[in-house]
Design an enzyme around this catalytic site. Structure first.
Site, PDB file in Angstrom:
ATOM      1  N   CYS A   1      15.706 -77.050 -65.588  1.00  0.00           N
ATOM      2  CA  CYS A   1      15.600 -78.084 -66.617  1.00  0.00           C
ATOM      3  C   CYS A   1      16.535 -79.249 -66.274  1.00  0.00           C
ATOM      4  O   CYS A   1      16.305 -79.955 -65.299  1.00  0.00           O
ATOM      5  CB  CYS A   1      15.884 -77.480 -67.984  1.00  0.00           C
TER       6      CYS A   1
ATOM      7  N   ASP B   1       4.111 -76.638 -70.077  1.00  0.00           N
ATOM      8  CA  ASP B   1       5.404 -77.279 -70.357  1.00  0.00           C
ATOM      9  C   ASP B   1       5.174 -78.523 -71.204  1.00  0.00           C
ATOM     10  O   ASP B   1       4.495 -79.464 -70.785  1.00  0.00           O
ATOM     11  CB  ASP B   1       6.075 -77.653 -69.032  1.00  0.00           C
TER      12      ASP B   1
ATOM     13  N   HIS C   1       8.012 -74.201 -70.372  1.00  0.00           N
ATOM     14  CA  HIS C   1       9.315 -74.647 -69.896  1.00  0.00           C
ATOM     15  C   HIS C   1      10.315 -73.488 -69.957  1.00  0.00           C
ATOM     16  O   HIS C   1      10.358 -72.747 -70.933  1.00  0.00           O
ATOM     17  CB  HIS C   1       9.796 -75.784 -70.802  1.00  0.00           C
TER      18      HIS C   1
END
Length: 266
Positions: free
Chosen positions: A153, A200, A233
């Site tokens: 991330c 995501d 994600h």
């Protein structure tokens, strides 16, 4: 057969499991999707110049090391230390520095409407001082000669940045992170694997496809962009494979890809 990822069977406890989807505007970085581990880690905390770091070393001596870069929840997140320990079990020195340099990490108790304000002094492309300090530590104190970077991330963006700026870092794996601010973000200087989840909410597929197309045009080193069907994600480091059987094949495949990439280039 998986290439010796034995540490994914370490015993840990899920503190929480959150599978809530959100709009980009309300919650711009869904790093909290998945499972927060209660896991203490096998390494130790040290001081590297102006920052603290978690360091774990393999049982046998090695000159190969990987910088493990946190998500928005900071360098002490058990999930990230778990990944560092997995790398050490596979023969790498792993160092997870505090890239926020003592600033408060994001917390699930924070108001998402304040996220952009919180991010202003923690940009993942403003980490030169920290990267330089960690590289010096690895080269001088660990005698590392082959160094890679792995990030998730926020750390995935930082890894992309390092791949653009640091040819001494010989390989990168960026999990769900793309540098968006700079014009020359496709001219990688070291081989980089980009891992994304199909579902995501932060990085839609059109951005992933655009990244791949521009890399094909501009990139002179090896790269790979891989999309995992059905994954969200954070799936590589925030989902527990033992309690998410439907996700387990993707989690293990992504971790295997990560290790294979480092084994190839380091």
């Amino acid at each position: 057969m998986l290439p010796h990822i034995g540490l994914h069977y370490i015993t840990f406890i899920a503190k929480s499991e959150i599978n809530t989807q959100m709009a980009n505007e309300a919650k711009p970085c869904p790093c909290h999707i998945g499972d927060l581990m209660e896991y203490e880690g096998l390494g130790q905390e040290i001081q590297i110049q102006h920052i603290k770091a978690y360091v774990v070393k393999p049982s046998a001596a090695t000159n190969k090391a990987i910088i493990v870069i946190q998500d928005i929840y900071g360098w002490q997140l058990p999930n990230t230390r778990y990944m560092a320990d997995m790398l050490a079990a596979n023969g790498y020195i792993a160092v997870c520095p505090d890239f926020f340099a003592g600033k408060e990490p994001w917390s699930s108790s924070h108001d998402w409407s304040t996220f952009q304000e919180w991010l202003q002094d923690k940009l993942p492309t403003n980490i030169k001082k920290e990267v330089d300090a960690v590289l010096r530590y690895l080269m001088e104190h660990c005698e590392a000669k082959h160094i890679g970077a792995l990030g998730f991330c926020w750390g995935g963006v930082a890894t992309h940045y390092i791949s653009l700026q640091y040819p001494d870092v010989k390989a990168g794996v960026s999990a769900y992170g793309i540098v968006r601010e700079t014009e020359n973000r496709y001219k990688l200087r070291s081989p980089t694997l980009f891992i994304f989840g199909e579902k995501d909410d932060v990085i839609p597929l059109d951005q992933v496809h655009a990244l791949e197309a521009k890399l094909k045009e501009d990139c002179k080193v090896d790269y790979q962009v891989k999309i995992f069907p059905g994954q969200t994600h954070g799936f590589v480091h925030r989902k527990r494979e033992d309690i998410n059987p439907a996700d387990k094949p993707s989690i293990l495949e992504a971790r295997t890809d990560m290790l294979n990439w480092f084994n190839k280039y380091l």
